[in-house]
Design an enzyme around this catalytic site. Structure first.
Site, short mmCIF file in Angstrom:
data_model
loop_
_atom_site.label_atom_id
_atom_site.label_comp_id
_atom_site.label_asym_id
_atom_site.label_seq_id
_atom_site.Cartn_x
_atom_site.Cartn_y
_atom_site.Cartn_z
N GLY A 15 0.82 -1.22 0.00
CA GLY A 15 0.00 0.00 0.00
C GLY A 15 0.85 1.26 0.00
O GLY A 15 2.08 1.22 0.07
N VAL A 17 1.13 3.56 2.32
CA VAL A 17 1.85 3.78 3.56
C VAL A 17 2.92 2.70 3.76
O VAL A 17 4.06 2.99 4.12
CB VAL A 17 0.88 3.81 4.77
CG1 VAL A 17 1.63 3.89 6.09
CG2 VAL A 17 -0.10 4.98 4.64
N CYS A 133 -3.30 11.38 9.71
CA CYS A 133 -2.30 12.22 9.03
C CYS A 133 -2.52 13.72 9.29
O CYS A 133 -1.56 14.46 9.55
CB CYS A 133 -2.30 11.94 7.54
SG CYS A 133 -3.92 11.55 6.86
N GLY A 164 -4.16 10.08 0.74
CA GLY A 164 -4.71 9.77 2.07
C GLY A 164 -5.83 8.74 1.99
O GLY A 164 -6.21 8.15 2.99
N ARG A 239 -11.18 17.15 0.66
CA ARG A 239 -10.29 16.41 -0.26
C ARG A 239 -10.04 17.29 -1.49
O ARG A 239 -10.98 17.87 -2.04
CB ARG A 239 -10.98 15.11 -0.68
CG ARG A 239 -10.11 14.19 -1.47
CD ARG A 239 -9.07 13.50 -0.63
NE ARG A 239 -9.64 12.51 0.27
CZ ARG A 239 -8.97 11.95 1.27
NH1 ARG A 239 -7.71 12.27 1.51
NH2 ARG A 239 -9.54 11.07 2.06
N HIS A 246 -0.64 17.02 2.51
CA HIS A 246 -1.83 17.65 3.09
C HIS A 246 -1.48 19.09 3.51
O HIS A 246 -0.39 19.34 4.05
CB HIS A 246 -2.28 16.90 4.34
CG HIS A 246 -2.93 15.57 4.09
ND1 HIS A 246 -3.14 15.03 2.84
CD2 HIS A 246 -3.44 14.67 4.98
CE1 HIS A 246 -3.74 13.85 2.97
NE2 HIS A 246 -3.93 13.61 4.25
N1 LIG Z 1 -2.52 7.27 3.28
C1 LIG Z 1 -2.40 8.03 4.35
O1 LIG Z 1 -2.10 9.25 4.29
C2 LIG Z 1 -2.61 7.45 5.68
C3 LIG Z 1 -2.21 8.19 6.76
C4 LIG Z 1 -2.39 7.67 8.03
C5 LIG Z 1 -2.95 6.44 8.16
N2 LIG Z 1 -3.35 5.71 7.08
C6 LIG Z 1 -3.94 4.39 7.30
O2 LIG Z 1 -3.03 3.39 6.89
C7 LIG Z 1 -3.76 2.26 6.40
C8 LIG Z 1 -3.29 1.92 4.99
O3 LIG Z 1 -3.45 3.04 4.14
P1 LIG Z 1 -2.85 3.07 2.66
O4 LIG Z 1 -3.05 4.48 2.23
O5 LIG Z 1 -1.49 2.47 2.61
O6 LIG Z 1 -3.88 2.09 1.88
P2 LIG Z 1 -3.68 1.31 0.49
O7 LIG Z 1 -2.72 2.01 -0.39
O8 LIG Z 1 -5.07 1.07 0.00
O9 LIG Z 1 -3.02 -0.09 0.93
C9 LIG Z 1 -3.72 -1.02 1.73
C10 LIG Z 1 -2.77 -2.13 2.14
O10 LIG Z 1 -3.47 -3.00 3.02
C11 LIG Z 1 -3.38 -4.33 2.51
N3 LIG Z 1 -4.60 -5.09 2.84
C12 LIG Z 1 -5.88 -4.73 2.58
N4 LIG Z 1 -6.72 -5.70 3.01
C13 LIG Z 1 -5.95 -6.68 3.54
C14 LIG Z 1 -6.21 -7.94 4.14
N5 LIG Z 1 -7.45 -8.40 4.28
N6 LIG Z 1 -5.16 -8.68 4.58
C15 LIG Z 1 -3.91 -8.24 4.44
N7 LIG Z 1 -3.58 -7.06 3.87
C16 LIG Z 1 -4.59 -6.28 3.43
C17 LIG Z 1 -3.24 -4.17 1.02
O11 LIG Z 1 -2.71 -5.35 0.47
P3 LIG Z 1 -3.12 -5.85 -1.01
O12 LIG Z 1 -2.31 -5.02 -1.96
O13 LIG Z 1 -2.73 -7.28 -0.97
O14 LIG Z 1 -4.60 -5.62 -1.15
C18 LIG Z 1 -2.29 -2.97 0.97
O15 LIG Z 1 -0.98 -3.41 1.20
C19 LIG Z 1 -5.23 2.65 6.52
O16 LIG Z 1 -5.69 2.17 7.76
C20 LIG Z 1 -5.20 4.15 6.52
O17 LIG Z 1 -6.33 4.71 7.15
C21 LIG Z 1 -3.17 6.19 5.83
#
Ligand SMILES: NC(=O)c1ccc[n+]([C@@H]2O[C@H](COP(=O)([O-])OP(=O)(O)OC[C@H]3O[C@@H](n4cnc5c(N)ncnc54)[C@H](OP(=O)(O)O)[C@@H]3O)[C@@H](O)[C@H]2O)c1
Length: 345
Positions: A15, A17, A133, A164, A239, A246
Site C-alpha cells: 500500500g 503507507v 495524518c 490519504g 479532499r 496535506h
Molecule cells: N494514506 C495516508 O495518508 C494514511 C495516513 C495515516 C494512516 N493511514 C492508514 O493506513 C492504512 C493503509 O493506508 P494506505 O493508504 O497504505 O492504503 P492502500 O494504499 O489502499 O493499501 C492497503 C494495504 O493493506 C493491505 N490489505 C488490505 N486488506 C488486507 C487484508 N485483508 N489482509 C492483508 N492485507 C490487506 C493491502 O494489500 P493488497 O495489496 O494485498 O490488497 C495494501 O498493502 C489505513 O488504515 C489508513 O487509514 C493512511
C-alpha cells in the site's frame, strides 16, 4: 540488514503507507535484522523494495508473527481490529496506522515530537496507535505554541491529498484527469463521493449525527488525547486534487499574548518543524514541495486581530511520511531509546 537487530513485519506492504515504511526503515538505517513484507493473499509473491533489496510479499493469514519483535500495521481498520491484538498477544509490539485503536484508553496515541513519553503505556495491549495524518502535522506545529501561550481554541480547514485515501484514491484522480483529455473515455467517481479531478470535496470519511464528518471528529478527539484535553477545536476536512501532501489553514486563539514574530522564532527552534515564511509571491510551502520530506512546514504566520491573542498560519506536510510511515518508525525509535523493544534471544 544487521545481524543483531530487530525482526520487523510490515503489514500492508503493497500500500501507499507500507511502501513508504519500507523506504523510511531503510533511509533511517533502522536496526533491523529481518524485514518481512506482508499483505493480503492476492499479493503473495508481489515484489516490494527495501533499499537495494527486493522482498516478496507474504500472506497475512499464514505468517508466523511469533517470530517478529515489531509489527508496523497499515492495512486498514478491519484488518487492525482482528489482527493487531492477536499479533500483540504473540509478543510483538504493534504500531497501528488505522483509526481502530486510537481512542482506546489502553492504547497510547503518539507523535514523538509532542508526547514521546506516552509510548511507555504500550504494554496493556502491546499496541501503539499512529494518529490521523491531518492530526500529526497539526499537533507538531501547535505543541511549541501551546507551551508558550496556551491554546484555547483552534479553527482548521484541511486540504487533503488523494493519497490519504490509499492507492485507489491516487488511481481515481489519475484516471479522471486523463479521461478529460481522451475523448470517449469516462471514469465515474468510485472511491470519492463526487468527481475529484478539477474539483474539491468537503467530505472525508462518514457523516456523524451532528453534521461533522468522522475525519473532522478524529482531529478533535486526537488533538485532545495527544496535546491537551482542554483545547477546543473545530475542523472542516476537504479532499483536493493533489496526489501527495496535506495542507491546513489554521487559526488559533491563545490564552496569553504571542506575536507572529515570537511564534516564528519558537517554531524555527522546534523539532520536526521547518518555517518558510516570506511575505512575497512564492514565500510559502505548497504540497508539491513537501513530497519526500520529513518536516512539517509552517508558512503565512500572521496575527489575527479579530480575536484576542489570535494567530493564523499555513501548515503543510507529506501525509505518507510524517502523516503515517515516518511517525510510525519514529515511535519505534522512541521505544528503542527507552529500552522498551525487546530483541530476539
Ligand atoms: N494514506 C495516508 O495518508 C494514511 C495516513 C495515516 C494512516 N493511514 C492508514 O493506513 C492504512 C493503509 O493506508 P494506505 O493508504 O497504505 O492504503 P492502500 O494504499 O489502499 O493499501 C492497503 C494495504 O493493506 C493491505 N490489505 C488490505 N486488506 C488486507 C487484508 N485483508 N489482509 C492483508 N492485507 C490487506 C493491502 O494489500 P493488497 O495489496 O494485498 O490488497 C495494501 O498493502 C489505513 O488504515 C489508513 O487509514 C493512511
Amino acid at each position: 540488514m544487521g545481524q543483531n537487530g530487530y525482526r520487523v513485519a510490515v503489514v500492508g506492504a503493497t500500500g501507499n503507507v507500507g511502501r513508504e515504511m519500507m523506504n523510511i526503515l531503510e533511509e533511517r538505517k533502522f536496526p533491523a535484522s529481518e524485514v518481512h513484507a506482508i499483505a493480503s493473499r492476492r499479493s503473495v509473491g508481489t515484489e516490494v523494495s527495501y533499499g537495494d533489496k527486493t522482498l516478496k510479499c507474504k500472506d497475512l493469514e499464514t505468517f508466523d508473527f511469533s517470530k517478529v519483535d515489531l509489527c508496523l500495521m497499515s492495512a486498514g481498520s478491519s484488518v487492525s481490529k482482528d489482527w493487531s491484538p492477536r499479533i500483540g498477544k504473540m509478543g510483538a509490539v504493534v504500531i497501528d496506522n488505522s483509526s481502530q485503536w486510537r481512542y482506546d484508553h489502553d492504547v497510547p496515541l503518539v507523535v514523538p515530537e509532542v508526547n514521546p513519553n506516552a509510548v511507555s503505556g504500550y504494554a496493556k495491549k502491546m499496541i501503539i496507535a499512529n494518529p490521523n495524518c491531518s492530526t500529526i502535522q497539526l499537533v507538531v506545529a501547535l505543541k511549541p505554541l501551546h507551551d508558550k501561550a496556551k491554546i484555547k481554541r483552534v479553527v482548521v480547514a484541511t486540504y487533503q491529498s488523494v493519497s490519504g485515501a490509499g492507492k485507489e484514491g491516487m488511481d481515481e484522480l489519475f484516471d479522471q484527469t486523463k479521461s478529460k483529455y481522451v475523448p470517449g473515455v469516462e471514469y465515474a467517481a468510485k472511491k470519492f463521493p463526487k468527481q475529484i479531478a478539477f474539483n474539491v470535496i468537503p467530505h472525508i470519511d462518514v457523516f456523524m449525527e451532528d453534521g461533522f464528518t468522522k475525519e473532522e471528529w478524529k482531529m478533535v478527539a486526537e488533538t485532545k488525547k495527544i496535546l491537551d484535553p482542554k483545547i477546543k477545536l473545530t475542523a472542516t476536512c476537504v479532499r483536493v486534487p493533489v496526489f501527495v501532501g496535506h495542507s491546513e489553514a489554521v487559526n488559533i486563539e491563545f490564552e496569553n499574548p504571542i506575536s507572529a514574530d515570537e511564534a516564528r522564532e519558537i517554531l524555527r527552534e522546534s523539532p520536526g518543524v521547518m518555517v518558510y515564511d516570506k511575505r512575497e509571491a512564492g514565500g510559502y510551502i505548497t504540497p508539491v514541495e513537501c513530497v519526500g520530506e520529513y518536516a512539517t512546514y509552517v508558512s503565512r504566520i500572521r496575527e489575527d486581530s479579530t480575536v484576542e491573542n489570535g494567530l493564523s498560519m499555513w501548515v503543510v506536510s507529506d501525509n505518507l511520511r510524517k502523516g503515517a510511515a515516518l511517525n510510525a518508525v519514529q515511535i519505534a525509535e522512541s521505544l528503542i531509546n527507552r529500552n522498551l523493544l525487546k530483541k530476539a534471544a
